[in-house]
Design a protein around this motif. Structure first.
Motif, PDB file in Angstrom:
ATOM      1  N   GLY A   1       0.781  -1.279   0.009  1.00 63.44           N
ATOM      2  CA  GLY A   1       0.087   0.097  -0.064  1.00 63.44           C
ATOM      3  C   GLY A   1       0.709   1.248  -0.130  1.00 63.44           C
ATOM      4  N   VAL A   2       2.246   1.104   0.071  1.00 64.38           N
ATOM      5  CA  VAL A   2       3.028   2.339   0.017  1.00 64.38           C
ATOM      6  C   VAL A   2       3.808   2.452  -1.377  1.00 64.38           C
ATOM      7  CG1 VAL A   2       5.105   3.408   1.067  1.00 64.38           C
ATOM      8  CG2 VAL A   2       3.503   2.306   2.404  1.00 64.38           C
ATOM      9  N   ARG A   3       3.497   3.498  -2.142  1.00 67.74           N
ATOM     10  CA  ARG A   3       4.189   3.767  -3.325  1.00 67.74           C
ATOM     11  C   ARG A   3       4.872   5.114  -3.212  1.00 67.74           C
ATOM     12  NH1 ARG A   3       0.785   2.651  -8.135  1.00 67.74           N
ATOM     13  NH2 ARG A   3       2.165   0.988  -8.340  1.00 67.74           N
ATOM     14  N   ALA A   4       6.455   5.042  -3.374  1.00 64.85           N
ATOM     15  CA  ALA A   4       7.243   6.139  -3.364  1.00 64.85           C
ATOM     16  C   ALA A   4       7.868   6.285  -4.683  1.00 64.85           C
ATOM     17  CB  ALA A   4       8.244   6.093  -2.279  1.00 64.85           C
ATOM     18  N   ARG A   5       7.899   7.465  -5.347  1.00 63.08           N
ATOM     19  CA  ARG A   5       8.448   7.707  -6.550  1.00 63.08           C
ATOM     20  C   ARG A   5       9.308   8.991  -6.769  1.00 63.08           C
ATOM     21  NH1 ARG A   5       7.965   9.424 -11.857  1.00 63.08           N
ATOM     22  NH2 ARG A   5       8.115   7.970 -13.393  1.00 63.08           N
ATOM     23  N   LEU A   6      10.761   8.751  -7.267  1.00 65.69           N
ATOM     24  CA  LEU A   6      11.468   9.694  -7.408  1.00 65.69           C
ATOM     25  C   LEU A   6      11.362  10.110  -9.069  1.00 65.69           C
ATOM     26  CD1 LEU A   6      14.719   8.938  -5.464  1.00 65.69           C
ATOM     27  CD2 LEU A   6      13.178  10.805  -5.029  1.00 65.69           C
ATOM     28  N   ALA A   7      10.954  11.182  -9.393  1.00 63.66           N
ATOM     29  CA  ALA A   7      10.887  11.317 -11.056  1.00 63.66           C
ATOM     30  C   ALA A   7      12.283  11.398 -11.618  1.00 63.66           C
ATOM     31  CB  ALA A   7      10.103  12.706 -11.283  1.00 63.66           C
ATOM     32  N   THR A   8      13.257  11.730 -11.027  1.00 60.23           N
ATOM     33  CA  THR A   8      14.670  11.906 -11.579  1.00 60.23           C
ATOM     34  C   THR A   8      15.724  11.635 -10.245  1.00 60.23           C
ATOM     35  OG1 THR A   8      14.013  13.674 -12.909  1.00 60.23           O
ATOM     36  CG2 THR A   8      16.187  13.198 -12.606  1.00 60.23           C
ATOM     37  N   ALA A   9      16.494  10.564 -10.490  1.00 64.38           N
ATOM     38  CA  ALA A   9      17.624  10.295  -9.678  1.00 64.38           C
ATOM     39  C   ALA A   9      18.865  10.362 -10.772  1.00 64.38           C
ATOM     40  CB  ALA A   9      17.519   9.052  -9.276  1.00 64.38           C
ATOM     41  N   THR A  10      19.762  11.163 -10.365  1.00 67.64           N
ATOM     42  CA  THR A  10      20.855  11.352 -11.211  1.00 67.64           C
ATOM     43  C   THR A  10      22.065  10.463 -10.594  1.00 67.64           C
ATOM     44  OG1 THR A  10      20.048  13.429 -11.919  1.00 67.64           O
ATOM     45  CG2 THR A  10      22.284  12.954 -12.397  1.00 67.64           C
ATOM     46  N   VAL A  11      22.932   9.846 -11.575  1.00 64.46           N
ATOM     47  CA  VAL A  11      23.948   9.001 -11.104  1.00 64.46           C
ATOM     48  C   VAL A  11      25.265   9.465 -11.961  1.00 64.46           C
ATOM     49  CG1 VAL A  11      24.899   6.900 -10.734  1.00 64.46           C
ATOM     50  CG2 VAL A  11      22.653   6.871 -10.228  1.00 64.46           C
ATOM     51  N   THR A  12      26.240   9.693 -11.277  1.00 62.89           N
ATOM     52  CA  THR A  12      27.510  10.042 -11.962  1.00 62.89           C
ATOM     53  C   THR A  12      28.536   9.003 -12.408  1.00 62.89           C
ATOM     54  OG1 THR A  12      28.860  10.894 -10.201  1.00 62.89           O
ATOM     55  CG2 THR A  12      27.250  12.601 -11.334  1.00 62.89           C
ATOM     56  N   VAL A  13      29.347   9.015 -13.071  1.00 64.19           N
ATOM     57  CA  VAL A  13      30.409   8.030 -13.297  1.00 64.19           C
ATOM     58  C   VAL A  13      31.090   7.899 -12.024  1.00 64.19           C
ATOM     59  CG1 VAL A  13      30.540   7.812 -15.887  1.00 64.19           C
ATOM     60  CG2 VAL A  13      31.931   9.413 -14.349  1.00 64.19           C
ATOM     61  N   TRP A  14      31.269   8.827 -11.288  1.00 63.18           N
ATOM     62  CA  TRP A  14      32.055   8.944 -10.024  1.00 63.18           C
ATOM     63  C   TRP A  14      31.440   7.986  -8.812  1.00 63.18           C
ATOM     64  CZ3 TRP A  14      31.626  13.477 -12.913  1.00 63.18           C
ATOM     65  CH2 TRP A  14      32.540  13.592 -13.498  1.00 63.18           C
ATOM     66  N   ALA A  15      29.881   7.771  -9.078  1.00 69.79           N
ATOM     67  CA  ALA A  15      29.218   6.936  -8.101  1.00 69.79           C
ATOM     68  C   ALA A  15      29.441   5.722  -8.204  1.00 69.79           C
ATOM     69  CB  ALA A  15      27.789   7.454  -8.113  1.00 69.79           C
ATOM     70  N   ASN A  16      29.975   5.112  -9.251  1.00 72.55           N
ATOM     71  CA  ASN A  16      30.423   3.785  -9.524  1.00 72.55           C
ATOM     72  C   ASN A  16      29.173   2.952  -9.218  1.00 72.55           C
ATOM     73  OD1 ASN A  16      31.917   1.735 -10.453  1.00 72.55           O
ATOM     74  ND2 ASN A  16      33.121   1.480  -8.678  1.00 72.55           N
ATOM     75  N   MET A  17      27.974   3.103  -9.803  1.00 73.05           N
ATOM     76  CA  MET A  17      26.823   2.148  -9.629  1.00 73.05           C
ATOM     77  C   MET A  17      27.206   0.941 -10.178  1.00 73.05           C
ATOM     78  SD  MET A  17      22.876   2.902 -10.788  1.00 73.05           S
ATOM     79  CE  MET A  17      21.711   2.177  -9.985  1.00 73.05           C
ATOM     80  N   ASP A  18      27.636   0.925 -11.649  1.00 75.18           N
ATOM     81  CA  ASP A  18      27.787  -0.247 -12.336  1.00 75.18           C
ATOM     82  C   ASP A  18      28.929  -1.223 -11.626  1.00 75.18           C
ATOM     83  OD1 ASP A  18      29.573   1.465 -12.944  1.00 75.18           O
ATOM     84  OD2 ASP A  18      29.849   0.661 -14.907  1.00 75.18           O
ATOM     85  N   GLY A  19      29.867  -0.691 -11.052  1.00 78.22           N
ATOM     86  CA  GLY A  19      30.972  -1.288 -10.047  1.00 78.22           C
ATOM     87  C   GLY A  19      30.378  -2.057  -9.171  1.00 78.22           C
ATOM     88  N   PHE A  20      29.495  -1.694  -8.367  1.00 76.65           N
ATOM     89  CA  PHE A  20      28.832  -1.759  -7.140  1.00 76.65           C
ATOM     90  C   PHE A  20      27.828  -2.985  -7.473  1.00 76.65           C
ATOM     91  CE2 PHE A  20      24.996  -1.925  -4.146  1.00 76.65           C
ATOM     92  CZ  PHE A  20      25.667  -2.165  -2.912  1.00 76.65           C
TER      93      PHE A  20
END
Length: 128
Positions: A48-67
């Motif tokens: 019953g809870v719905r949270a939404r971020l319209a825009t989350a920005t990730v830079t190459v320095w955040a290394n999301m793919d590496g994580f």
């Protein structure tokens, strides 16, 4: 976990645990801002809870793919928690018993008093 092609060149990533009532997290609307940053929408749904971020920005320095690559490499398990953080999204991951991986997804609208924050936990098999 599913990757869904919604139209040519546009995909959504859906992370959902087992069962019809399991919570889910959807990353969609991917776009490149420039050679250093990408944006996407994040939606978390749970009981019953719905949270939404319209825009989350990730830079190459955040290394999301590496994580996430490191989680895949260590699918047999690890000790403790691993955390990845960007400005409005944080993912905390722990390896649990029975080969389950617990992903806590925290979405936040900002860092000031009065801003909202929502955390949901998806549980997936280690080899997903």
């Amino acid at each position: 976990m599913s990757v869904i092609e919604v139209e040519p060149g546009q995909v959504e990533l859906v992370v959902q645990g087992a069962g019809a009532s399991a919570c889910s997290v959807r990353l969609s609307g991917w776009s490149r801002e420039d050679e250093y940053a990408a944006s996407f929408a994040v939606e978390a749904i749970n009981e019953g809870v719905r949270a939404r971020l319209a825009t989350a920005t990730v830079t190459v320095w955040a290394n999301m793919d590496g994580f996430f690559d490191s989680l895949a490499r260590d699918f047999r398990g690890w000790e403790g928690e691993r955390v990845w953080t960007s400005s409005h999204l944080e993912v905390t991951v722990a390896f649990g018993s029975g080969g389950h991986v617990y992903l806590d997804w925290t979405l936040r609208s900002g860092f000031f008093p009065g801003n909202w924050r929502c955390t949901v936990t998806t549980v997936i098999e280690a080899d997903e």
